[in-house]
Enzyme design. Structure first.
Site, PDB file in Angstrom:
ATOM      1  N   VAL A  55      -0.409  -8.411 -28.585  1.00 36.86           N
ATOM      2  CA  VAL A  55       0.975  -8.862 -28.372  1.00 36.86           C
ATOM      3  C   VAL A  55       1.859  -7.459 -28.489  1.00 36.86           C
ATOM      4  O   VAL A  55       2.797  -7.463 -27.634  1.00 36.86           O
ATOM      5  CB  VAL A  55       1.557  -9.941 -29.506  1.00 36.86           C
ATOM      6  CG1 VAL A  55       2.967 -10.205 -29.361  1.00 36.86           C
ATOM      7  CG2 VAL A  55       0.571 -11.224 -29.244  1.00 36.86           C
ATOM      8  N   CYS A  56       1.691  -6.675 -29.460  1.00 34.19           N
ATOM      9  CA  CYS A  56       2.599  -5.447 -29.740  1.00 34.19           C
ATOM     10  C   CYS A  56       2.614  -4.750 -28.519  1.00 34.19           C
ATOM     11  O   CYS A  56       3.895  -4.187 -28.065  1.00 34.19           O
ATOM     12  CB  CYS A  56       1.828  -4.738 -30.825  1.00 34.19           C
ATOM     13  SG  CYS A  56       1.516  -5.600 -32.184  1.00 34.19           S
ATOM     14  N   PRO A  57       1.817  -4.133 -27.667  1.00 31.51           N
ATOM     15  CA  PRO A  57       2.072  -3.650 -26.397  1.00 31.51           C
ATOM     16  C   PRO A  57       3.136  -4.334 -25.569  1.00 31.51           C
ATOM     17  O   PRO A  57       3.883  -3.405 -24.765  1.00 31.51           O
ATOM     18  CB  PRO A  57       0.768  -3.179 -25.791  1.00 31.51           C
ATOM     19  CG  PRO A  57      -0.353  -4.274 -26.237  1.00 31.51           C
ATOM     20  CD  PRO A  57       0.308  -4.561 -27.539  1.00 31.51           C
ATOM     21  N   ILE A  60       6.443  -3.761 -26.908  1.00 35.46           N
ATOM     22  CA  ILE A  60       7.020  -2.153 -27.001  1.00 35.46           C
ATOM     23  C   ILE A  60       7.321  -2.006 -25.746  1.00 35.46           C
ATOM     24  O   ILE A  60       8.353  -1.156 -25.373  1.00 35.46           O
ATOM     25  CB  ILE A  60       6.013  -1.538 -27.759  1.00 35.46           C
ATOM     26  CG1 ILE A  60       5.712  -1.814 -29.255  1.00 35.46           C
ATOM     27  CG2 ILE A  60       6.160   0.129 -27.432  1.00 35.46           C
ATOM     28  CD1 ILE A  60       4.218  -0.966 -29.749  1.00 35.46           C
TER      29      ILE A  60
END
Length: 188
Positions: A55-57, A60
């Site tokens: 999920v993070c990329p 970001i």
């Protein structure tokens, strides 16, 4: 969790610089960023759980895609996790959508900033998925935290920044360019 209206905590962290990959080498990849580095500017600081995740990329990269829009509002974007600056660097080099990320990636390895903000996830030991809008005086004007599994919407964060920068009353679903609430008319 630290509240709206409170001063954003002091910090001094190492970060992977927000330069294009082609402009980075081992001599200039890391930089020190403090709570005073962008003093006098709006700051949008968003935390994420871990490098090399799923999920993070996505979020970001979505914030990175809007970097110029935030800059046009005199707002500095910063992102942070409890990973090391070396892990951030390795991830940026190998994750396609992060290679030219214009946002400095802060390494809160000692978890001091994460803990002082009250966003250290007790079960996972990582930063929660939190975002803070900090005004030019260092005061938190907006905060939001979502579940570790749910990414945020950078457009909503920008909408809130736009509303805060009007310094007026903004109704539900207000967007930049919409009318704000005029108390004189509302009470007449």
């Amino acid at each position: 969790m630290i509240s709206v209206g409170e001063k954003f905590p002091e910090f001094k962290l190492t970060a992977v610089d927000g330069k294009p990959l082609a402009d980075i080498n081992i001599d200039n990849v890391f930089t020190e960023i403090t709570d005073q580095t962008y003093a006098g500017k709006w700051q949008v600081i968003f935390f994420y759980p871990k490098d090399f995740t799923f999920v993070c990329p996505t979020e970001i990269a979505a914030f990175g895609d809007m970097y110029e829009d935030f800059a046009d509002r005199d707002a500095q974007l910063l992102t942070a996790s409890t990973d090391t600056e070396f892990t951030h660097w390795a991830w940026r080099k190998h994750q396609e959508e992060l290679r030219d990320l214009p946002i400095p990636m802060l390494a809160d390895v000692k978890r001091e900033l994460t803990e002082s903000l009250g966003i250290l996830d007790k079960n996972e030991g990582v930063a929660q998925r939190a975002v803070f809008i900090v005004d030019p005086d260092g005061i938190i004007r907006f905060s939001m935290t979502t579940d570790l599994n749910v990414g945020r919407n950078p457009k909503e964060v920008m909408r809130v920044l736009d509303a805060l920068q009007t310094d007026e009353l903004c109704p539900c679903n207000w967007s930049k360019g919409d009318e704000t609430i005029d108390l004189k008319q509302a009470t007449a």
